[in-house]
Design an enzyme around this catalytic site. Structure first.
Site, short mmCIF file in Angstrom:
data_model
loop_
_atom_site.label_atom_id
_atom_site.label_comp_id
_atom_site.label_asym_id
_atom_site.label_seq_id
_atom_site.Cartn_x
_atom_site.Cartn_y
_atom_site.Cartn_z
N ASP A 383 33.27 10.69 -16.19
CA ASP A 383 32.63 9.83 -15.20
C ASP A 383 32.48 10.62 -13.90
O ASP A 383 32.73 11.83 -13.88
CB ASP A 383 33.42 8.53 -14.99
CG ASP A 383 32.48 7.38 -14.61
OD1 ASP A 383 31.82 7.48 -13.57
OD2 ASP A 383 32.39 6.39 -15.36
N HIS A 446 26.90 8.45 -13.61
CA HIS A 446 28.34 8.59 -13.87
C HIS A 446 28.66 9.98 -14.42
O HIS A 446 29.47 10.13 -15.33
CB HIS A 446 28.82 7.49 -14.84
CG HIS A 446 28.83 6.12 -14.23
ND1 HIS A 446 29.78 5.71 -13.33
CD2 HIS A 446 27.98 5.07 -14.38
CE1 HIS A 446 29.52 4.46 -12.95
NE2 HIS A 446 28.43 4.06 -13.56
N CYS A 478 19.18 15.69 -14.08
CA CYS A 478 17.71 15.81 -13.93
C CYS A 478 17.08 15.84 -15.33
O CYS A 478 17.36 16.74 -16.12
CB CYS A 478 17.37 17.10 -13.18
SG CYS A 478 15.61 17.46 -13.19
N GLU A 510 24.05 1.80 -14.86
CA GLU A 510 24.11 1.96 -13.41
C GLU A 510 23.44 3.24 -12.90
O GLU A 510 23.86 3.77 -11.88
CB GLU A 510 25.56 1.88 -12.93
CG GLU A 510 26.18 0.54 -13.23
CD GLU A 510 27.60 0.38 -12.71
OE1 GLU A 510 27.88 -0.67 -12.14
OE2 GLU A 510 28.41 1.32 -12.88
C1 ACM Z 1 29.87 -0.83 -16.63
O1 ACM Z 1 30.73 -1.68 -16.38
N1 ACM Z 1 29.39 -0.06 -15.67
C2 ACM Z 1 29.34 -0.65 -17.98
ZN ZN Z 2 14.61 16.21 -11.50
#
Ligand code: ACM
Ligand code: ZN
Length: 727
Positions: A383, A446, A478, A510
């Site tokens: 992450d 992440h 990227c 996200e």
């Molecule tokens: C999550 O909770 N960002 C999957």
């Molecule tokens: Zn790029």
């Protein structure tokens, strides 16, 4: 990154001698808290929110000695010093009236404790697992709850000043080694203590009532069919023979383990003893289905596969556990169980990225999950905050991005990674317990840990350190850069070699706007858009780029390696590629995800935040007290998950993949606290995933949970006691 600051032994020693005195925690600066070794607090101590107690526990990771004698504090809150492994010494407030449940759970360096005269109650498991505790002095006569002083291996002296024995639960001192412990009570009181509940353990083995387990109150998840039958009970405290069909050697070993843990000395001879027969039965309708027949002569466990036989053994273990007040009941009534699961994947996701879970502790999760027929452990290995898996092609990842200082206001070292050899060992252990180990490598968001090592993974080659706060980073991989694909390809080449699971999770959550904006002004991303004929400028173009990145990785994993890719559902995906599993996780957006799954003929994992986010507190005020505004996911919320979300049978058959609980660990700084967050909600999840709706009831679950939680406490597993938690 900041260098880890650890005090030398000499500095520590002098700091212990001269405690720093302040009224309240707010009088200290953040760095003073993180460096504090010995503190004396004299003010009125708060107990809710970011309280003095929360700060003492979570922000002072080096604290060895705490003097609260002069503090104005009557209630030591539940979990006040939960799993504070450095704490050696504490003086409780003279004014204390209560000590909360699990207040000193697993404070395994604490050497002595004096309970002040005014303390009226000591909560459940308050000092459980304080294995170095040698001396307990009880000045008054508090009521002592179950397992309050359980599992104190090092205990030498208990001194009680009260002439009348304090009211103690029979399990209050569970597991004491009587030979090593001296109970000192006022002259003339010994006779009373000898006879008193909780205290008689110091003199002789407690006389336990003969106990026959009552299956309708034992089993969780509840089986599809349970029939009590006529005939004599099976007396279990005897020698056993294990007879196993070919192909069931692992299950024979598991049977030996279960029986030994519950009953003790097992004789395995073909001449005498109660027989347990393990067999395969092809007529059963499901790979996880089993039958369990018990009569006075013995036990027959049959499964369609070895997995089914294993589940029969997990059921047997709960029958042996009976009402949970002892390791093992004396007898099980004659019965027949026929069982199979509603959903085939029942998963817990753990997050060693935010808070590293040492390898031995990670392994210990597996058998605990298996007890409740949970069958998948999802490892969130990377992450923004850390990269936790050895990649031989890129040793820099773990060398440079597996340690950091701090997570939000918790200023301490977070450090560690898993070698490939360790992961192979985990996979092997998982197989013994029929728990699939599913790795996750996040993209395109992440991923700051990888980016911190390889800035060329981003659009603008930005140098960024690993993240030390929760939340979402604006740095993404990227998708217009060839190196991104080379990197991910090389990482997955090793990941598929380590993890035999059919499933690999690609993250995907996200990365949405505004983070994706970083792709807008990147020449490589622009060139890619042109090549793909993407012309929109309303930001949907960036989602299509994410789709392109995913398509390439999905093709690699699915077509080259034969894996089933998984990802967290985001509504902007719109399309779910064939052969993938998507996860419905966002609170309030489950229906949208389900509709997309049906529309795309895809499989979907149910882990909606309102029911399945176990990193949230189980009750308002429960741990973690301080967070970014998480709501409570009560035990009832967890239990009330309908895996089919009110959809029809067709959905259940075609689309429903399974259920999952998440344990994101930004706010879970110790291993024990991961258990605390997981349980008992993971058991509720297990039943939601396993048991058909018509066999489930909240009241029934609570009844059956009681012995289960007693058994956990007896085994020294911590869990939240807020079973009737409030929002
Ligand atoms: C999550 O909770 N960002 C999957
Ligand atoms: Zn790029």
């Amino acid at each position: 990154m900041r260098k880890f600051f650890l005090l030398s032994a000499a500095t520590l020693l002098s700091a212990v001698v001269s405690a720093q005195t302040v009224a309240r925690m707010d009088d200290l600066k953040p760095e003073q808290k993180s460096m504090a070794v010995s503190l004396k607090l004299t003010g009125e101590l708060s107990t809710t929110g970011n309280s003095d107690y929360r700060q003492l526990r979570d922000l002072c990771f080096q604290m060895r000695s705490v003097d609260l004698s002069e503090a104005q504090s009557t209630a030591i809150p539940n979990n006040a010093f939960h799993s504070r492994h450095q704490l050696e010494q504490i003086t409780l407030p003279t004014a204390a009236k209560s000590i909360g449940s699990q207040a000193f759970f697993a404070c395994d360096k604490l050497g002595k404790i004096t309970i002040p005269a005014g303390v009226e109650t000591i909560g459940a498991a308050a000092f459980s697992g304080c294995t170095a505790l040698e001396e307990i002095t009880i000045k008054g006569a508090p009521q002592i709850a179950e397992y309050a002083f359980a599992r104190l291996e090092g205990l030498k002296t208990v001194r009680v000043d009260s002439k009348v024995p304090p009211k103690a639960d029979a399990t209050a001192f569970y597991g004491i080694n009587r030979q090593n412990v001296k109970l000192i009570v006022p002259t003339g009181s010994e006779k009373l203590y000898r006879k008193a509940a909780g205290w008689s353990l110091f003199f002789n083995d407690a006389k336990e009532k003969y106990q026959v387990s009552y299956p309708p109150y034992c089993l969780v998840p509840f089986p599809a069919e349970l029939r009590l039958q006529k005939g004599a009970d099976l007396k279990v405290k005897t020698a056993w023979n294990i007879i196993a069909a070919d192909g069931l050697s692992n299950e024979a070993e598991q049977a030996r383990r279960v029986l030994t843990e519950r009953i003790g000395n097992i004789v395995n001879s073909r001449q005498r003893g109660t027989q347990i027969t393990l067999a395969l039965d092809n007529s059963l309708s499901d790979d996880e289905a089993y039958t369990l027949a018990i009569n006075s002569k013995g036990v027959t466990a049959k499964g369609k596969t070895a997995r089914g036989v294993f589940y029969a053994l997990m059921t047997l273990d709960q029958l042996l556990r009976g009402n949970g007040s002892t390791e093992c009941a004396d007898a099980i009534p004659a019965l027949f169980i026929s069982d199979k699961p509603r959903t085939h994947v029942r998963e817990l996701m753990v997050d060693p990225a935010r808070t590293f879970i040492p390898f031995e502790d990670l392994k210990a999760f597996v058998p605990e999950m298996a007890r409740y027929k949970l069958n998948a452990m999802h490892l969130h290995l990377v992450d923004d905050q850390a990269w936790r898996i050895e990649i031989k092609k890129y040793p820099q990842l773990t060398a440079q991005a597996s340690s950091r200082w701090g997570q939000d206001d918790i200023q301490m070292p977070y450090k560690g990674y898993y070698t490939q050899e360790q992961m192979r060992e985990l996979v092997k252990l998982g197989a013994e317990y029929h728990v699939d180990i599913v790795p996750e490598i996040e993209m395109p968001g992440h991923e700051v840990a990888a980016i911190s090592v390889f800035p060329e993974l981003t659009c603008h080659q930005r140098q960024v350190p690993v993240r030390t706060t929760c939340g979402v980073s604006n740095e993404l991989l990227c998708p217009g850069n060839d190196f991104t694909y080379e990197f991910l390809g090389n990482v997955f080449k090793e990941i598929v070699d380590i993890f035999p699971s059919k499933y690999i999770h690609l993250g995907g959550d996200e990365a949405g706007n505004p983070a994706l904006d970083c792709w807008t002004d990147c020449p490589k991303c622009q060139a890619l858009k042109q090549k793909l004929g993407i012309k929109t400028t309303d930001r949907s173009e960036n989602w299509r780029l994410q789709g392109y990145l995913f398509d390439r990785m999905i093709e690699l994993l699915r077509d080259k390696y034969g894996k089933t890719p998984m990802f967290w559902y985001e509504s902007d995906f719109k399309e779910i590629q064939p052969g993938c599993v998507t996860f419905a996780w966002r609170s309030g957006q489950t229906q949208e995800a389900l509709d997309a799954a049906v529309r795309n003929n895809a499989r979907i994992m149910l882990c909606p935040g309102e029911h399945c986010y176990f990193d949230y507190p189980m009750s308002k005020g429960d741990m973690p007290e301080v967070n970014w505004g998480m709501p409570a996911t009560t035990l009832k919320d967890a239990y009330s998950l309908d895996p089919a979300w009110g959809m029809n049978e067709k959905f259940e058959q075609n689309n429903l993949f399974g259920v999952a609980g998440t344990l994101w660990s930004e706010c879970i700084p110790t291993v024990e606290r991961i258990y605390y967050q997981a349980y008992p909600r993971a058991i509720a999840l297990a039943e939601a995933g396993w048991t058909k709706q018509q066999n489930r009831s909240w009241e029934g679950f609570l009844t059956r949970l009681k012995p289960t939680m007693k058994d956990m406490m007896r085994r020294g597993i911590t869990c939240s006691l807020e079973v009737n938690g409030e929002k």
